[in-house]
Design an enzyme around this catalytic site. Structure first.
Site, short mmCIF file in Angstrom:
data_model
loop_
_atom_site.label_atom_id
_atom_site.label_comp_id
_atom_site.label_asym_id
_atom_site.label_seq_id
_atom_site.Cartn_x
_atom_site.Cartn_y
_atom_site.Cartn_z
N ARG A 244 0.88 -1.18 0.00
CA ARG A 244 0.00 0.00 0.00
C ARG A 244 0.91 1.22 0.00
O ARG A 244 1.73 1.40 0.90
CB ARG A 244 -0.91 0.01 1.23
CG ARG A 244 -1.62 1.34 1.40
CD ARG A 244 -2.75 1.30 2.39
NE ARG A 244 -3.91 0.64 1.82
CZ ARG A 244 -5.15 0.76 2.30
NH1 ARG A 244 -5.39 1.49 3.36
NH2 ARG A 244 -6.15 0.13 1.72
N HIS B 271 -7.30 0.88 -6.69
CA HIS B 271 -7.50 0.00 -5.51
C HIS B 271 -8.17 -1.29 -5.99
O HIS B 271 -9.34 -1.54 -5.69
CB HIS B 271 -8.36 0.75 -4.49
CG HIS B 271 -8.34 0.15 -3.10
ND1 HIS B 271 -7.56 -0.94 -2.75
CD2 HIS B 271 -9.04 0.51 -1.98
CE1 HIS B 271 -7.78 -1.21 -1.47
NE2 HIS B 271 -8.66 -0.37 -0.98
N ASP C 103 -16.97 7.49 -2.08
CA ASP C 103 -15.76 7.36 -1.27
C ASP C 103 -15.49 8.72 -0.63
O ASP C 103 -16.12 9.72 -0.99
CB ASP C 103 -14.60 6.92 -2.18
CG ASP C 103 -13.32 6.56 -1.44
OD1 ASP C 103 -13.36 6.42 -0.20
OD2 ASP C 103 -12.27 6.42 -2.10
N ARG D 151 -13.67 -8.41 1.49
CA ARG D 151 -12.24 -8.18 1.28
C ARG D 151 -11.47 -9.46 1.65
O ARG D 151 -10.52 -9.85 0.98
CB ARG D 151 -11.74 -7.01 2.16
CG ARG D 151 -12.29 -5.65 1.76
CD ARG D 151 -11.79 -5.19 0.40
NE ARG D 151 -10.35 -5.17 0.30
CZ ARG D 151 -9.57 -4.18 0.72
NH1 ARG D 151 -10.11 -3.10 1.24
NH2 ARG D 151 -8.25 -4.25 0.59
N1 NVA Z 1 -9.72 6.86 -1.69
C1 NVA Z 1 -9.40 6.43 -0.35
C2 NVA Z 1 -9.67 4.97 -0.18
C3 NVA Z 1 -9.40 4.43 1.18
C4 NVA Z 1 -9.63 2.95 1.30
C5 NVA Z 1 -7.94 6.73 -0.06
O1 NVA Z 1 -7.10 6.53 -0.96
O2 NVA Z 1 -7.63 7.19 1.04
N1 CP Z 2 -11.27 0.03 2.13
C1 CP Z 2 -10.01 -0.06 2.60
O1 CP Z 2 -9.06 -0.31 1.84
O2 CP Z 2 -9.90 0.11 3.94
P1 CP Z 2 -8.56 0.28 4.79
O3 CP Z 2 -7.96 1.61 4.41
O4 CP Z 2 -9.01 0.21 6.20
O5 CP Z 2 -7.62 -0.85 4.44
#
Ligand code: NVA
Ligand code: CP
Length: 300
Positions: free
Chosen positions: A102, A129, A217, A285
């Protein structure tokens, strides 16, 4: 060796296969069936951003499949002290069977994958994602059947999640109606991947009308915290309200990858309401990624 950096790293058939397997694994898990094909296998997990769902689902998923997951924070590894990504990739991938990352810039994932001897999984980048999309597609299918030729409304920021929805629309053949304010629309080259399946609207109601799924989102993603106030201003009118869900119709599901900001991108009544499937979506997930881990580590 296969990587999973974007949904396009899988063929359409492979995505369908992953979704079917994810539901099978969910049913096996719920029935208490022990299934441990990954005994002795290790997943490295590099988190340069916070996470609840992604970390817990990958770590629990590896344990359930009989393997082990290693949490690697840049704060505690040499990555955070400037060891090159390419060196880290060559070292770590000789010791583990797959690596989940990530990160911020998508190029970091590509650099890692370019030097990795093990499959690399995108656990979220600023660009996309894809793991979340596997869970979202699984959730839609479990509630409503195949998504092909259905209509999805994306309300809000043209961000990483929106990009993955665009890829999914192009690959799986469903209509995606995006409502986003000017300046916050998806990247043009990603938009092109959706072809004529994707339309961008100025107005949330125009996008939501007749949708089988409404999804949104946060307005400020991780790394954009300093833009919060400007974004709250720009996204006024792009909240998923009960009235917007009424415009979509009672057939419409509501999804959100979470974490959610009640009163910003979604009203609490929608998130907690009868059309919301966000808790199934979050649970999936686990199952979708177990299917992905089997696929990448064992092949089908
Ligand atoms: N768009 C959000 C998704 C979090 C799971 C981010 O990148 O923070
Ligand atoms: N939706 C998602 O990726 O959640 P987290 O940021 O908690 O991993």
């Amino acid at each position: 060796m296969r990587h999973f950096l974007t949904l396009r790293d899988c063929s359409v058939d492979e995505i369908h296969q992953l979704l079917r397997r994810a539901t099978e694994l969910r049913d096996m898990h719920r029935a208490g069936h022990l299934h441990q094909p990954l005994q002795g296998r290790v997943l490295g997990m590099v988190f340069e951003k916070s996470s609840t769902r992604t970390r817990v689902s990958f770590e629990a998923g590896m344990a359930q499949l009989g393997g082990h997951a290693l949490f690697l924070s840049p704060r505690d590894t040499q990555l955070g002290r400037g060891e090159p990504v390419e060196d880290t990739a060559r070292v770590v991938s000789r010791m583990v069977d797959a690596v989940m990352i990530r990160t911020f810039g998508h190029d970091m994932l590509e650099r890692f994958a370019g030097h990795s001897a093990a499959p690399v999984i995108n656990g979220l980048s600023d660009l996309c994602h894809p793991c979340q999309l596997l869970a979202d597609l699984q959730t839609f299918t479990e509630h409503r059947g195949p998504i092909t030729d259905r209509r999805v409304a994306w309300i809000g920021d043209g961000n990483n999640m929106c990009h993955s929805w665009i890829e999914a629309a192009g690959l799986l053949g469903f209509d995606l109606h995006i409502a986003a304010p000017p300046g916050y629309r998806p990247e043009a080259d990603i938009l092109a991947l959706g072809g004529d399946r994707v339309q961008v609207f100025d107005d949330a109601y125009a996008a939501a009308e007749g949708a089988d799924l409404v999804t949104t989102d946060v307005w400020a993603s991780m790394g954009q915290e300093s833009e919060q106030a400007a974004r709250e201003e720009a996204f006024r009118g792009f909240c998923v309200t009960e009235s917007l869900m009424e415009c979509a119709g009672e057939q419409a599901l509501f999804m959100h990858c979470l974490p959610a900001h009640r009163g910003e991108e979604v009203e609490a009544a929608v998130l907690e309401g009868p059309q919301s499937v966000v808790w199934d979506e979050a649970e999936n997930r686990l199952h979708a990624q177990k299917a992905l881990l089997e696929f990448l580590m064992l092949g089908y």
